[in-house]
Scaffold this active site. Structure first.
Site, PDB file in Angstrom:
ATOM      1  N   HIS A  23       0.837  -1.209   0.000  1.00 54.39           N
ATOM      2  CA  HIS A  23       0.000   0.000   0.000  1.00 54.39           C
ATOM      3  C   HIS A  23       0.873   1.261   0.000  1.00 54.39           C
ATOM      4  CE1 HIS A  23      -3.247  -2.760   0.518  1.00 54.39           C
ATOM      5  NE2 HIS A  23      -2.897  -3.082   1.740  1.00 54.39           N
ATOM      6  N   ASP A  45      -5.008  -8.436  -3.252  1.00 50.16           N
ATOM      7  CA  ASP A  45      -5.262  -8.213  -1.831  1.00 50.16           C
ATOM      8  C   ASP A  45      -6.547  -8.887  -1.333  1.00 50.16           C
ATOM      9  OD1 ASP A  45      -5.391  -7.223   0.739  1.00 50.16           O
ATOM     10  OD2 ASP A  45      -5.082  -5.140   0.220  1.00 50.16           O
TER      11      ASP A  45
HETATM   12  C1  NGQ Z   1      -5.408  -7.645   6.296  1.00 54.72           C
HETATM   13  N1  NGQ Z   1      -6.040  -5.920   4.760  1.00 54.72           N
HETATM   14  O1  NGQ Z   1      -4.475  -8.033   6.988  1.00 54.72           O
HETATM   15  O2  NGQ Z   1      -6.185  -8.430   5.742  1.00 54.72           O
HETATM   16  C2  NGQ Z   1      -5.564  -6.168   6.082  1.00 54.72           C
HETATM   17  C3  NGQ Z   1      -6.521  -5.601   7.082  1.00 54.72           C
HETATM   18  C4  NGQ Z   1      -5.135  -4.722   8.984  1.00 54.72           C
HETATM   19  C5  NGQ Z   1      -5.742  -4.755   4.159  1.00 54.72           C
HETATM   20  N2  NGQ Z   1      -4.966  -3.936   4.766  1.00 54.72           N
HETATM   21  C6  NGQ Z   1      -6.093  -5.767   8.482  1.00 54.72           C
HETATM   22  N3  NGQ Z   1      -6.224  -4.446   2.992  1.00 54.72           N
HETATM   23  O3  NGQ Z   1      -4.434  -4.087   8.187  1.00 54.72           O
HETATM   24  O4  NGQ Z   1      -5.091  -4.558  10.189  1.00 54.72           O
HETATM   25 ZN    ZN Z   2      -3.100  -6.989   2.850  1.00 55.84          ZN
END
Ligand code: NGQ
Ligand code: ZN
Length: 469
Positions: free
Chosen positions: A279, A330
């Site tokens: 990101h 993702d």
């Molecule tokens: C994840 N997903 O680990 O699946 C993350 C969300 C976080 C994205 N960042 C959870 N898109 O970052 O705490």
């Molecule tokens: Zn992720």
């Protein structure tokens, strides 16, 4: 060159080489699936099969949480006065809490087949659901990682497995929340897991790396120790981390350390070309200059970042700084390499009021410029030899269908642009080879139907609460 009977060949009227589009390209690869010849200006010959249209390099998908594919589309309603990344995450955790090993394997198997059919030939799996539903390790601590390895092997997609270190719920050592119990492990147990997984990864040509989940989830001492341990096991292993995706994370990091997340990371970790900063949405100009200079890859996930309301990556500045980048799907709200390219370029157009923002001085065709950059960056982040149509790289190839309605009658580069910008949600992907092995023909993987059925069954089971702990 000694000709072997196991050499395979393909003739492409148009092919996208690292230097740009070339005509009449003969591609040949050996029994290991490695390209041994890429020759433009070749003559067609009766004994060499001809690709159905332009041949482009397979796209590495540099960021995947496979289980989230079965959750895509299920949070598109307002659940509180203002929904956000964080309210989405609370729902995602409820879903993650329910998944059983055989369910993860079915979801991942279908996802990887979808990826192949959509032009991805490799995936980096950022894998953090490690334990049983109550948070205790499985009898085989690697159980869920092995499900992902098996799913990738069955589908025939290249894999970089990135087991995730997750220890805290926020900056400053805040203890994990109950919804995070399946993710948590000590630094030692992570290093043991890597050792345990290495032979299986080696046996199937998968690359093993490591993913400290984020600065929110890994305290400074653990980050240092795990990187030290990884260095001893494999000094060239890829390291991926979620960073600066949301302004809330930037604010919390500033409150905790007085530094922004990327600034903190660059000050405290040996970030280099083995790293992928996933990101990296919210960067200051100084962070852009410093992060780009490390050679790290920015792991952009355009449709997920749009879906979650993350913000817009400063692509023109990153490109001016010489930054590398690649694409990830993702959360898999969308599984289509062409659509990720479209979303990335369109978000830049909306932001800058310009067109063809990601074209470069060398490559005015924007879809071409983006594809070449994303393949190079994706290969780097995958730490596998998948950097496009060049001798020594793996034969990861995608042939487009020259007869697809959006492409018919156009020339090679315009066909590719139409595939990315004008295919109207249909796909022009015709054939896909991974390591020289044909995995998709006529747009279809041979396991498409049974894998889709298994996925639908599993999603139904999970949503109906069957098998919930
Ligand atoms: C994840 N997903 O680990 O699946 C993350 C969300 C976080 C994205 N960042 C959870 N898109 O970052 O705490
Ligand atoms: Zn992720």
């Amino acid at each position: 060159m000694a000709e072997s009977t196991s050499t395979q060949r393909l003739f492409a009227t148009d092919a996208l080489l690292p230097s740009g589009w070339a005509r009449d390209v003969l591609l040949a690869w050996d029994a290991n699936g490695q390209l041994i010849e890429v020759t433009a200006g070749s003559a067609m010959s009766a004994d060499v099969p001809v690709a159905a249209g332009p041949v482009i390099p397979g796209m590495p998908n540099l960021h995947s949480h496979a289980f989230q594919r079965a959750f895509a589309g299920l949070t598109e309603y307002r659940g509180q006065e203002q929904d956000s990344f964080w309210s989405w995450r609370a729902l995602m955790y409820q879903f993650a809490a329910r998944i059983r090993p055989e369910q993860l394997q079915a979801i991942a198997n279908w996802l990887y087949i979808e990826m192949l059919e959509a032009g991805y030939t490799a995936v980096c799996e950022f894998h953090y659901v490690h334990h049983d539903q109550d948070g205790s390790p499985y009898a085989d601590d690697a159980a869920l990682s092995l499900c992902l390895l098996s799913a990738a092997r069955t589908a025939g997609i290249g894999l970089t497995l990135l087991p995730v270190l997750y220890q805290t719920s926020g900056f400053g050592n805040t203890p994990p929340m109950p919804g995070q119990r399946r993710f948590i492990r000590s630094t030692d147990s992570m290093l043991r897991l890597l050792e345990h997984l290495r032979p299986t990864c080696d046996a199937q040509g998968a690359r093993l790396g490591l993913a400290p989940h984020s600065l929110r989830a890994v305290p400074p001492d653990s980050l240092r120790e795990v990187l030290h341990g990884l260095q001893a096991q494999d000094p060239t292993a890829p390291v991926h981390i979620h960073i600066a995706e949301q302004t809330g994370e930037v604010d919390s990091c500033l409150a905790w350390s007085g530094q922004r997340p990327v600034e903190w990371l660059l000050n405290h970790a040996p970030v280099d070309a083995h790293w992928c900063l996933v990101h990296a949405t919210h960067l200051s100009p100084a962070e852009i200059a410093r992060a780009a200079a490390t050679g790290a890859v920015a792991g952009l996930c355009p449709t997920t970042e749009a879906n979650l309301g993350d913000g817009i990556f400063a692509m023109p500045a990153w490109q001016r700084a010489g930054g590398h980048w690649g694409l990830g799907s993702d959360s898999h709200a969308c599984v289509n390499a062409a659509e990720e390219l479209l979303m990335l370029e369109y978000s830049q157009r909306l932001h800058t009021g310009q067109r063809n923002v990601l074209a470069t001085p060398e490559q005015p065709q924007v879809a071409t410029a983006m594809t070449l950059a994303a393949v190079a960056g994706g290969a780097q982040a995958s730490a596998r030899p998948i950097a496009g149509l060049a001798v020594g790289q793996q034969a990861d190839l995608v042939a487009l269908d020259a007869k697809h309605l959006a492409l018919a009658g156009l020339n090679g580069p315009d066909k590719h642009s139409a595939h990315v910008f004008a295919s109207h949600r249909s796909s022009a992907v015709q054939s896909v080879w991974v390591g020289g092995k044909l995995q998709v023909e006529q747009g279809r993987h041979p396991l498409h139907t049974p894998a889709a059925r298994a996925f639908i069954d599993v999603r139904r089971q999970i949503l109906s609460g069957k098998g919930c702990g």
